[in-house]
Every structure is written in C-alpha cells, then in structure tokens.
Design a protein around this motif. Structure first.
Motif, PDB file in Angstrom:
ATOM      1  N   GLU A 164       0.843  -1.189   0.000  1.00 36.91           N
ATOM      2  CA  GLU A 164       0.000   0.000   0.000  1.00 36.91           C
ATOM      3  C   GLU A 164       0.878   1.239   0.000  1.00 36.91           C
ATOM      4  OE1 GLU A 164      -3.602   0.387   0.036  1.00 36.91           O
ATOM      5  OE2 GLU A 164      -2.773   2.328  -0.463  1.00 36.91           O
ATOM      6  N   SER A 165       0.699   2.085  -1.002  1.00 35.15           N
ATOM      7  CA  SER A 165       1.609   3.223  -1.092  1.00 35.15           C
ATOM      8  C   SER A 165       0.875   4.557  -1.111  1.00 35.15           C
ATOM      9  CB  SER A 165       2.475   3.083  -2.342  1.00 35.15           C
ATOM     10  OG  SER A 165       1.614   3.013  -3.457  1.00 35.15           O
ATOM     11  N   ARG A 166      -0.470   4.505  -1.079  1.00 29.59           N
ATOM     12  CA  ARG A 166      -1.199   5.782  -1.065  1.00 29.59           C
ATOM     13  C   ARG A 166      -0.998   6.438   0.300  1.00 29.59           C
ATOM     14  NH1 ARG A 166      -6.725   3.047  -3.091  1.00 29.59           N
ATOM     15  NH2 ARG A 166      -5.812   1.434  -1.778  1.00 29.59           N
TER      16      ARG A 166
END
Ligand code: WT7
Length: 660
Positions: free
Chosen positions: A10-12
């Motif tokens: 998850e990079s948001r």
C-alpha cells in the motif's frame, strides 16, 4: 493477496488537511515527536505531569509508578480521586452545567438531550439508591443493560460510590451472564425489562432470571430494573426493584467516594485462547487519564464537538469512548440505542446529519456492511445526506481493509476528514497505535504510529527486536497507566498470558502479529497469533466455542477456526464429529441449525458458527493432535498444498470440504 502483502504494497498516503493541523490539539509531527521525546527522557515525569494536569485529585499522588511487584504495576497509587467527579462535577464547576452531555436517540428515533447538570443529578440519585441497598465501595455490580442514558448512569453511579462494575453485553446468553456473575462475585444486577433493537423488543430481565436460576448466585441481593419498554416481566418480591422507584426518594447530593487511583473501576470479561473468559481488571486513575488523553489526542476533542462512538457499553470501546472519555472531556456525545440498518441502512448517515456530528467512530464491519447496502440501494447512499459537519473519523476493533478505508474517507469524510485507525484492546484501556489527526500522514490499512508514551515494538519468539519490514509479535515494552491490572481472581493467568517468560517476563504481549513499514516505521496489524477470532470486531476464543459445541449431547468432538469474510472480517467455521454417524443432506442441515442455536444459547448469538462441517473424524497427527492449519485451509475453500505426511487419516479431508 494476503493482508501482509497488501500492507507491504500500500503506497497511497493521505496527509491531514492544513487547516486541521493548524487547530489540532497536537499540531504537527514536531509536537508529536516532542511528546515522544519527553516520555523517552523521563518516563515517570511525563506521566506524572499529564496526570496532574488532566485529572482533579482529591489528594495528590506522591509516586507515579510502582514497579516493585511487576508485572502488577501500580500507577499514582497514593493519589485519591473519584472518576465520576472527574466526569461530571468538574464541568458543573467550569460553567458547563447546561451544556448537553448526552444526545440520546432511541431505536424508534425519539431524541432526548441531557445536560451535564441533569446527568450529574441522575448519577447522584442512583448512587444514593445503590447505597440505600447497602451496596458499597469494593462491591461488584453486574450491569446487563441496553444502550441508554440509564446504562451510562448506572456505570457512573457505581464509580461514584466506589463499586466495581462489570458490564455484560446484552447479547450474551443466560449462561454467559451467570458465569460472569459468579466469577466476579457480584452483589447486584442492574438490568432493564427489555431492549429495543431494530424495531423489536428483546428480553433482558427474563435472561437475568434464567441466569440466576442456574445457581451459585446467592450473593446477588438486588436486581434493579430500568423500565424501558414496559413489557411483561416476572417480578421477584424482595429481590427485584424498579430503578425509578429506587431513585424517586433519593437526594440529589452524593458526596463521591474518594478512592486510590488503583481502585478497580471495572472488570470486563473478554475471550482468551483457553475456554474461560478473562475478567480484565482496570484501575480508576490510570484508566481515566488515558481515556481522557486519547479523547484529546486521537479525537482532537474540542468544546464545540458532537462526538459519536457507535459501540455498545458492553464492550471496552463503550466504556472508554462513551461512558468515561467523552464525559471526562466535557464533550457532547451521541448515545444510540438501535442498530445501523434500522429503519434502513442509512441510519448512521441520517443521525450524523440530524445531530451535526463532528467526530464519528465506528467499526470496519459496520462500514463494510453499509458499503454493500449503499451499493444496493441508491436512496440510502451517503451522498443523499449532508455529512458536512464531520471533521474526523475513527475506526476500531479489527483491521480496516484499504478498500473500506477509501470508501469511508471519500463518501463519509468527503476527503477532508482524517481517519484514526485505532489499534487497542480490552486490556489496554485506550488507544495504543493510531494516526493523530493533526500529525500523521495516513496510509489505508495501517494504524501507523504509537501514541506518545506507548512503547510498542515488534519482536521474535524470544523477545528480540526485529527490524522494520519483518513481521513478528507485537509487544509493549514499558507499562502504561491504563493497562490491565490483573485478571480478576487469577493473577497467575494474568502473568502467563501477558508477560510470558519466553519474552523475558517484562514485555506486554498483545496477542497480535504486526509488521512495520521499512521506510515509514508504520505499524500494520496482521492478526491474532493465538486462538482468538475477531468476528465483526467481537473477540471470541475458539476454545470457548468448541467447549459450547461439545457440551451438546450429539457432539463427540469439535474444532473451530476462523475464515476470512468480506463483511465480518472473520467468520466462525466449526468442524464437528458427532457421536452418531456423519449426517448428510437435509439431516446435516437440520443438525447444523440445531447446533448453531445451541451455541447461541450457550454463549450468545454472536458466537454462532457461520459454517458447520461434519466429518467421521478430524485431521489428526499420529499423536492425536488436531491439525488446525489444515482446517484453516479447508475453511477457506482452498486446496491443501502443505505437507500432510504426519497426518494419520488423510481420507478425512475430503469429507470436511462440504459446508452446512
Ligand atoms: C483485538 C482486541 C479495541 C477495542 C475493541 C476491541 C483487534 C482492534 C484494531 C485495529 C487491527 C485491531 C486486535 C486486538 N483490533 N483494533 N485498529 N486494527 N486490529 O477490543 O475485543 O479486546 O479486541 O482487536 O486483534 O488484539 P478487543
């Protein structure tokens, strides 16, 4: 993709809005770091300062932390205070007597508002009523009540006289209630005639009657009944009394009982990995300090807020973020009797709009089920409601999956509200790891960073620190004020469960696995590492459900595992061997229904297995040990790819693929 992989990928990142940061109680990462540094540098000084600044002490404490009997830590022990005084009287003295404390909305939608002055009066009168029955400091009182003003009053009144309450969730069965009454040694039960939920009236008092009839409850002298619906009840003369009749003649003055900060405020039962629920004992001073501080820090509470925590007072979330924290903070809060889907699944959004709620705190299960409902019926989609009053959202009880997080952020928070994904437990008393809304850039699905003063870490099985990026066991390395004090009546179990020797005996073992992000150090919870399930944010021991199943005369053996579920997070899957031959077809369905109802009667409807599978046996090793990891794979409906060479009876696996 597994949760672990999602967490890694998850990079948001969502930063708190600048305007929020500017006005936040803890504003910006520097302010957070400064608090962490203060705790790091002088741990006792940090907590001592906060306890002096945030609570009103009748007699100040002279010592912050007593570690001499670790892990039975004591905080602020020689300080005297009263929790109800800190939740009510302080606001009357501050000119907030007429401020609304509780906005109560009933199941049917009727609204009543109670000021701090009114609430204080109700609590004092009921406290005097309890005293008139001979209930005194140190006595235990079981509360089995619906979500109501009276439920909050009952808890606060116990706190006022120094009686230790033990709230039992209104969904628990007579047997579960009786076990808790006996274990805690209660002298009284406070209940209601019935509860109103989803347009139906459900019994409470008759379940209390049933529980007391199960035996060993001789200590119970009084059953105090709040008249909620006016439904018919059986009234036992000399034992039962109406709350309104008890309260009517009482004075509205009740001098608080000043107790040591270590005095047990409440005992709340929760599930562990063995069969018997544990009575988690909490303190007065340390507990109250943290429920108040987390209101200020995590929920950024301000005098103008309308706070809404949707939990039930039967769970710890309802204790800390309905009965104690918001009132200690002098907030206005919503107390809701009903359920999120009645009269329709727009109920939460309708209530936020109606009461102009500013802070909303709920569970991922509720969010996931409301997403489904909104997708299926445009009329109750949140966009049909004015939710612009909201400024902050919270999530609690189980991991929130990134999809649900995004929906919550977008459709409920309008992309302007930070989300506090609060990780904590019955045992921790309050939040442990959570984004702070004016501080922490958020990553969906991660509870991010520990609160200042909370020394969380990830270690291996021998208690050694693991580097970021490597999953392990979540621990807390130092005691904190709101931590569990003991397991009521079983201090050995307390030590073994939470401070195991394998970890050196000094670290608090949360029972969850976790991983920290390599770059940010953010925590993601990867799930329980013991035999505890989390179904809709409700914690349940697999052994508890197994014991309930094998208590049925039809059942020879049972093994319970969790399986991932889109709505409830985890679902209960039971593998059952009957004393008779393995049933099939309609008969299997019928017995499965019978067993589900049996479990509901033994524990409560929340413990009903979603799936039951019958076999002639369970998969066992040659030494007779049930191979649970195989059952977990079967429950998921996946093919078994693991090594089954130690399995004694491989043929059994085929039978267990079929669910009822
Ligand atoms: C267990 C504690 C927290 C009060 C209500 C439940 C799980 C709780 C989170 C979260 C991932 C979470 C853990 C924990 N849990 N919050 N934000 N993210 N998991 O209290 O019944 O004592 O259950 O709930 O597994 O150990 P509880």
């Amino acid at each position: 993709m597994s949760d672990l992989e999602t967490a890694k990928q998850e990079s948001r990142v969502f930063s708190p809005p600048a305007a929020f940061v500017a006005n936040a109680n803890i504003s910006g990462m520097d302010a957070y770091n400064a608090l962490c540094a203060e705790a790091e540098k002088d741990y006792e000084g940090f907590w001592g300062r906060l306890a002096r600044e945030n609570l009103q002490w009748h007699k100040p404490f002279t010592k912050v932390l007593d570690e001499s009997n670790a892990p039975n830590y004591k905080w602020f022990e020689d300080g005297l205070l009263n929790v109800s005084y800190n939740c009510l009287d302080v606001h009357l003295k501050n000119g907030n007597a007429d401020k609304v404390a509780l906005i109560f909305e009933s199941d049917a939608g009727d609204v009543s508002k109670i000021s701090y002055k009114d609430l204080h009066e109700k609590v004092c009168k009921f406290a005097n009523g309890l005293k008139s029955r001979g209930i005194k400091k140190g006595d235990r009182v079981v509360i089995y009540m619906p979500m109501s003003v009276e439920g909050v009053v009952a808890m606060q009144a116990c706190a006022r006289i120094g009686a230790t309450h033990s709230v039992v969730f209104g969904g628990f069965s007579a047997k579960s209630l009786q076990e808790r009454i006996v274990d805690v040694g209660a002298v009284a039960v406070i209940t209601a005639d019935e509860q109103a939920r989803g347009g139906k009236h459900l019994p409470l008092k008759s379940i209390v009657d049933e529980a007391l009839a199960l035996g060993d409850c001789e200590k119970i002298k009084d059953v105090i009944i709040y008249k909620r619906t006016g439904g018919n009840i059986n009234f036992v003369a000399g034992r039962d009394l109406w709350m309104h009749e008890l309260v009517a003649p009482q004075s509205n003055v009740c001098e608080p009982e000043w107790v040591s900060a270590e005095h047990p405020l409440f005992i709340l039962y929760t599930s562990g990995s063995t069969g018997k629920p544990k009575g988690v004992q909490h303190s007065s001073g340390g507990y109250l300090l943290w429920s108040l501080l987390t209101m200020k820090w995590t929920f950024d509470i301000k005098p103008t807020d309308v706070f809404w925590c949707t939990a039930d007072i039967g769970w710890v979330t309802g204790h800390s973020y309905i009965t104690y924290g918001p009132l200690a903070a002098g907030a206005t809060e919503i107390v809701f009797e009903g359920i999120p889907t009645y009269p329709n699944a727009g109920r939460f959004w309708d209530m936020i709009q109606k009461h102009k709620a500013t802070i909303f705190y709920t569970a991922p299960t509720a969010i996931r089920s409301l997403i489904k409902a909104a997708d299926g019926d445009a009329k109750i989609h949140p966009k049909q409601y004015d939710l612009s009053s909201l400024r902050l959202l919270g999530s609690v009880g189980e991991p929130i999956n990134p999809e649900a997080w995004m929906w919550y952020y977008k459709h409920i928070g309008g992309e302007k509200c930070p989300i506090a994904d609060t990780f904590w437990q019955t045992e921790t008393g309050g939040h442990m790891i959570s984004p702070l809304p004016g501080v922490t850039p958020m990553v969906p699905g991660s509870c991010t960073l520990p609160l200042p003063g909370i020394m969380t870490a990830i270690v291996d099985e021998t208690g050694h620190d693991l580097p970021n990026g490597q999953g392990g066991i979540l621990v807390v390395k130092k005691p904190w004020p709101s931590m569990i004090r003991t397991i009521w009546g079983d201090n050995e179990r307390f030590k073994k469960s939470y401070f195991p020797d394998e970890l050196g005996g000094t670290m608090y073992l949360a029972g969850d696995g976790a991983i920290r992000n390599k770059d940010t150090g953010y925590f993601t919870i990867t799930g329980r590492i013991d035999d505890v399930l989390n179904v809709s944010g409700h914690r349940m021991g697999t052994m508890e459900i197994e014991s309930a199943l094998v208590a049925n005369p039809l059942v020879a053996e049972a093994a319970v595992v969790g399986k991932p579920d889109d709505t409830t997070g985890e679902a209960i899957c039971a593998f059952v061997v009957l004393k008779r031959s393995r049933p099939t077809g309609d008969e299997a369905k019928q017995i499965a229904t019978e067993l589900r109802n049996w479990v509901a009667k033994e524990i409560g409807p929340i413990a009903k297995p979603k799936e039951i599978r019958f076999g002639d046996n369970l998969p066992k090793t040659r030494s007779g040990k049930i191979m649970r990891r195989l059952l977990r794979v079967l429950a998921k409906g996946e093919e078994i790819t693991q090594d089954i060479s130690t399995l004694e009876n491989p043929a059994i696996l085929e039978q267990l693929k079929q669910a009822q």
